[in-house]
Design a protein around this motif. Structure first.
Motif, PDB file in Angstrom:
ATOM      1  N   SER A  61      -6.945   6.812   0.320  1.00  0.00           N
ATOM      2  CA  SER A  61      -5.802   7.552   0.846  1.00  0.00           C
ATOM      3  C   SER A  61      -6.106   9.048   0.910  1.00  0.00           C
ATOM      4  CB  SER A  61      -4.570   7.323  -0.032  1.00  0.00           C
ATOM      5  OG  SER A  61      -3.533   8.206   0.325  1.00  0.00           O
ATOM      6  N   HIS A 120       0.794  -1.231   0.000  1.00  0.00           N
ATOM      7  CA  HIS A 120       0.000   0.000   0.000  1.00  0.00           C
ATOM      8  C   HIS A 120       0.830   1.287   0.000  1.00  0.00           C
ATOM      9  CE1 HIS A 120      -3.571  -2.390   0.679  1.00  0.00           C
ATOM     10  NE2 HIS A 120      -3.034  -2.928   1.761  1.00  0.00           N
ATOM     11  N   ASP A 121       2.133   1.176   0.164  1.00  0.00           N
ATOM     12  CA  ASP A 121       2.960   2.370   0.326  1.00  0.00           C
ATOM     13  C   ASP A 121       3.744   2.695  -0.941  1.00  0.00           C
ATOM     14  OD1 ASP A 121       2.050   2.044   2.913  1.00  0.00           O
ATOM     15  OD2 ASP A 121       3.919   1.149   3.634  1.00  0.00           O
ATOM     16  N   ARG A 122       4.327   3.882  -0.958  1.00  0.00           N
ATOM     17  CA  ARG A 122       5.226   4.291  -2.024  1.00  0.00           C
ATOM     18  C   ARG A 122       6.404   5.058  -1.422  1.00  0.00           C
ATOM     19  NH1 ARG A 122       0.824   5.969  -5.884  1.00  0.00           N
ATOM     20  NH2 ARG A 122       0.771   4.417  -7.532  1.00  0.00           N
ATOM     21  N   LYS A 134       2.925   6.466   3.418  1.00  0.00           N
ATOM     22  CA  LYS A 134       2.249   5.249   3.873  1.00  0.00           C
ATOM     23  C   LYS A 134       0.784   5.247   3.471  1.00  0.00           C
ATOM     24  CE  LYS A 134       5.368   4.232   7.709  1.00  0.00           C
ATOM     25  NZ  LYS A 134       5.486   3.935   9.164  1.00  0.00           N
ATOM     26  N   VAL A 190       9.244  10.180   6.569  1.00  0.00           N
ATOM     27  CA  VAL A 190       7.865   9.749   6.344  1.00  0.00           C
ATOM     28  C   VAL A 190       7.000  10.978   6.090  1.00  0.00           C
ATOM     29  CG1 VAL A 190       5.858   8.560   7.322  1.00  0.00           C
ATOM     30  CG2 VAL A 190       8.179   7.737   7.832  1.00  0.00           C
ATOM     31  N   VAL A 215       8.786   7.990   2.624  1.00  0.00           N
ATOM     32  CA  VAL A 215       7.735   6.985   2.503  1.00  0.00           C
ATOM     33  C   VAL A 215       6.379   7.666   2.675  1.00  0.00           C
ATOM     34  CG1 VAL A 215       6.730   4.892   3.480  1.00  0.00           C
ATOM     35  CG2 VAL A 215       9.215   5.161   3.394  1.00  0.00           C
TER      36      VAL A 215
END
Length: 241
Positions: free
Chosen positions: A46, A20-22, A39, A70, A37
């Motif tokens: 999102s 689900h993250d990039r 999240k 993050v 990141v």
């Protein structure tokens, strides 16, 4: 050390992390290149997924992590992708801008405000269709390389400094060269293309868009060759222009 910091940045690249993250690579105004990141950004619900796509210009709150920072909050400033992505020519030219910025700014966390402002200005011009896309690319490449210390010589001889104009042109030598300094295999571009290179490098757009297609193509090709020579990397997106 303060655990959070805020900066505005432009998303130049993304790649998937887990389900689900990039990982988002940005060129920021005050912190240079930042990899962070985002999240849950690939989830349908999102909070800031669309704001973290390439071409996005946003105000971002980061939390400092052990290896990667993050993204914790995003406010969109300019959704350049909305204006660029629907037009193939502008999209491919925009991809060149992002790829070049990513390759050119290597060190993370080191401010490079001049490169940031140049990229921001080029994307704004592209999104608002202010000039021909291929000339925006040429101007960006020339000026980005000049900021990095690789300014192309378009008037005097790049080797000995002899007053120009000169008809020979050598990428390894750094631009126009006189007959005495001309290396084997030097090109002989048109005076119009050299003049357009000089104008774009100086930010002088007067009459640039009205140049012939051949002159514009020649100018873009010379600017591209100059950038790739000094980057020591092929700019893959250029093959689509």
């Amino acid at each position: 050390m303060v655990k959070t910091y805020r900066d505005e940045g432009i998303v130049v690249r993304t790649h998937k992390l887990g389900e689900h993250d990039r990982i988002i690579t940005l060129l920021t105004k005050n912190h240079g290149k930042v990899r962070a990141v985002a999240k849950g950004v690939r989830r349908t619900k999102s909070r800031f997924g669309a704001k973290m796509e390439p071409f996005s210009h946003a105000d971002i709150l980061f939390y400092r992590g052990r290896t990667l920072d993050v993204v914790t909050q995003v406010e969109s400033i300019h959704a350049y992708g909305a204006e660029i992505a629907w037009d193939f020519d502008r999209y491919t030219c925009g991809a060149v801008l992002l790829e070049t910025a990513d390759k050119l700014v290597l060190e993370e966390g080191i401010p490079d405000t001049a490169q940031y402002r140049l990229l921001h200005g080029a994307l704004h011009s592209l999104a608002n269709n202010e000039h021909r896309p291929e000339l925006i690319v040429a101007a960006y490449l020339l000026r980005a390389m000049a900021i990095a210390g690789f300014e192309l010589s378009t008037r005097d001889c790049a080797s000995c400094g002899a007053d120009g104009p000169h008809d020979a042109f050598s990428i390894p030598a750094g631009g126009t060269v006189c007959m005495a300094c001309r290396p084997p295999g030097s090109a002989a571009p048109s005076r119009a293309a050299i003049g357009l290179l000089d104008s774009l490098l100086a930010g002088d757009w007067d009459g640039a868009d009205e140049q012939t297609e051949g002159t514009r193509h020649e100018t873009k090709s010379l600017a591209s060759a100059h950038a790739q020579w000094h980057l020591e990397h092929r700019i893959k997106s250029l093959s689509h222009i």
